[in-house]
Design a protein around this motif. Structure first.
Motif, PDB file in Angstrom:
ATOM      1  N   LEU A  45       0.840  -1.200   0.000  1.00 25.87           N
ATOM      2  CA  LEU A  45       0.000   0.000   0.000  1.00 25.87           C
ATOM      3  C   LEU A  45       0.872   1.245   0.000  1.00 25.87           C
ATOM      4  O   LEU A  45       0.639   2.185  -0.773  1.00 25.87           O
ATOM      5  N   PHE A  46       1.890   1.246   0.840  1.00 28.09           N
ATOM      6  CA  PHE A  46       2.806   2.388   0.897  1.00 28.09           C
ATOM      7  C   PHE A  46       3.545   2.556  -0.420  1.00 28.09           C
ATOM      8  O   PHE A  46       3.623   3.662  -0.958  1.00 28.09           O
ATOM      9  N   TYR A  47       4.091   1.463  -0.975  1.00 29.02           N
ATOM     10  CA  TYR A  47       4.844   1.550  -2.223  1.00 29.02           C
ATOM     11  C   TYR A  47       3.966   2.054  -3.370  1.00 29.02           C
ATOM     12  O   TYR A  47       4.377   2.919  -4.150  1.00 29.02           O
ATOM     13  N   THR A  48       2.766   1.520  -3.475  1.00 29.65           N
ATOM     14  CA  THR A  48       1.853   1.903  -4.558  1.00 29.65           C
ATOM     15  C   THR A  48       1.512   3.382  -4.495  1.00 29.65           C
ATOM     16  O   THR A  48       1.552   4.097  -5.511  1.00 29.65           O
ATOM     17  N   GLU A  49       1.175   3.864  -3.289  1.00 32.08           N
ATOM     18  CA  GLU A  49       0.794   5.267  -3.152  1.00 32.08           C
ATOM     19  C   GLU A  49       1.991   6.195  -3.313  1.00 32.08           C
ATOM     20  O   GLU A  49       1.847   7.321  -3.797  1.00 32.08           O
ATOM     21  N   TYR A  50       3.171   5.715  -2.932  1.00 28.88           N
ATOM     22  CA  TYR A  50       4.372   6.531  -3.157  1.00 28.88           C
ATOM     23  C   TYR A  50       4.588   6.753  -4.643  1.00 28.88           C
ATOM     24  O   TYR A  50       4.792   7.893  -5.087  1.00 28.88           O
ATOM     25  N   TRP A  51       4.560   5.685  -5.435  1.00 26.78           N
ATOM     26  CA  TRP A  51       4.834   5.823  -6.864  1.00 26.78           C
ATOM     27  C   TRP A  51       3.755   6.633  -7.555  1.00 26.78           C
ATOM     28  O   TRP A  51       4.054   7.431  -8.463  1.00 26.78           O
ATOM     29  N   ARG A  52       2.515   6.469  -7.128  1.00 25.84           N
ATOM     30  CA  ARG A  52       1.438   7.259  -7.721  1.00 25.84           C
ATOM     31  C   ARG A  52       1.689   8.757  -7.492  1.00 25.84           C
ATOM     32  O   ARG A  52       1.595   9.575  -8.402  1.00 25.84           O
ATOM     33  N   ALA A  53       2.025   9.102  -6.248  1.00 24.23           N
ATOM     34  CA  ALA A  53       2.275  10.503  -5.908  1.00 24.23           C
ATOM     35  C   ALA A  53       3.532  11.019  -6.589  1.00 24.23           C
ATOM     36  O   ALA A  53       3.561  12.141  -7.116  1.00 24.23           O
ATOM     37  N   ASN A  54       4.584  10.215  -6.598  1.00 25.44           N
ATOM     38  CA  ASN A  54       5.877  10.647  -7.139  1.00 25.44           C
ATOM     39  C   ASN A  54       5.792  10.976  -8.620  1.00 25.44           C
ATOM     40  O   ASN A  54       6.315  12.001  -9.082  1.00 25.44           O
ATOM     41  N   ILE A  55       5.138  10.125  -9.386  1.00 26.55           N
ATOM     42  CA  ILE A  55       5.007  10.348 -10.831  1.00 26.55           C
ATOM     43  C   ILE A  55       4.241  11.638 -11.106  1.00 26.55           C
ATOM     44  O   ILE A  55       4.636  12.460 -11.941  1.00 26.55           O
ATOM     45  N   ASP A  56       3.144  11.827 -10.395  1.00 25.11           N
ATOM     46  CA  ASP A  56       2.330  13.031 -10.589  1.00 25.11           C
ATOM     47  C   ASP A  56       3.100  14.287 -10.193  1.00 25.11           C
ATOM     48  O   ASP A  56       3.090  15.292 -10.927  1.00 25.11           O
TER      49      ASP A  56
END
Length: 235
Positions: A45-56
């Motif tokens: 959950l943490f990894y997924t939300e990190y990458w989502r936020a980071n890309i944006d």
């Protein structure tokens, strides 16, 4: 017939340096070091939300919509907000970000063929200029960690330019700092929006390193390659 170039503007992150792969490792190290298991029963959950936020956030940063400080805080505040019972403060997010960047900056991983290409280009006598939107305090550490620091004649960072790729201001600064002639300079990069379109608008020839060939360049480029080794056939 290939054109003769004297200078090469080369993107660093995910063109030469395996930024994503190194960050995946660093993110797992961060999770363990900061004991995020206290708030995340499932690390994914943490990894997924990190990458989502980071890309944006990086996309918005390249467009000049947000500041560097905003990116640094938000790319951890957003995923940490999904933690059970955790309310991440700005100071805590900065602390987490500093530790993460230290983990990242020490990783040596390169994109396949990067060292071979850089050795080849240096032996051929090209003037090599690193062009990056990455953070000043991190990029030099990455260069040393992966052993490519001696290959570049010039390091051109957006923080020094006062603007990010793909802006004209960035490329104007790059020409001034490198003294590269526009007519014999080629821009090499993996990001079509920041590297390729920015360089095209600045009047440069471009080599699009398309790491995902199922999605071809959406408009004409001077060269398109799917591996770094293919650049040696051009240069």
């Amino acid at each position: 017939m290939s054109k003769t170039y004297t200078d090469l503007f080369i993107d660093f992150d995910d063109t030469l340096y395996d930024t994503h792969g190194n960050a995946v490792i660093a993110l797992r190290e961060l999770f363990d070091a900061m004991h995020f298991e206290r708030w995340f029963a499932d690390p994914e959950l943490f990894y997924t939300e990190y990458w989502r936020a980071n890309i944006d956030l990086w996309s918005r940063y390249a467009k000049g919509e947000i500041t560097r400080d905003f990116l640094i805080v938000e790319r951890f505040r957003i995923p940490l907000s999904y933690g059970d019972g955790l309310v991440p403060t700005e100071d805590y997010c900065r602390e987490v970000g500093d530790i993460f960047l230290d983990f990242c900056a020490n990783k040596p991983g390169l994109i396949e063929g990067a060292r071979e290409l850089m050795d080849y280009l240096r032996e051929r006598g090209y003037r090599l200029h690193m062009c990056s939107n990455g953070f000043h305090e991190v990029q030099y550490k990455k260069l040393r960690a992966c052993g490519l620091d001696k290959h570049f004649t010039t390091v051109i960072l957006s923080e020094d330019a006062g603007a990010n790729k793909p802006s004209q201001q960035y490329f104007d600064y790059a020409f001034k700092k490198s003294a590269a002639p526009k007519e014999t300079t080629l821009m090499i990069g993996d990001n079509f929006q920041t590297d390729i379109l920015g360089a095209k608008h600045a009047g440069l020839d471009t080599a699009f390193f398309n790491r995902f060939p199922e999605y071809p360049a959406p408009e004409a480029v001077t060269y398109e390659v799917t591996s770094l080794r293919q650049l040696m056939d051009i240069l």
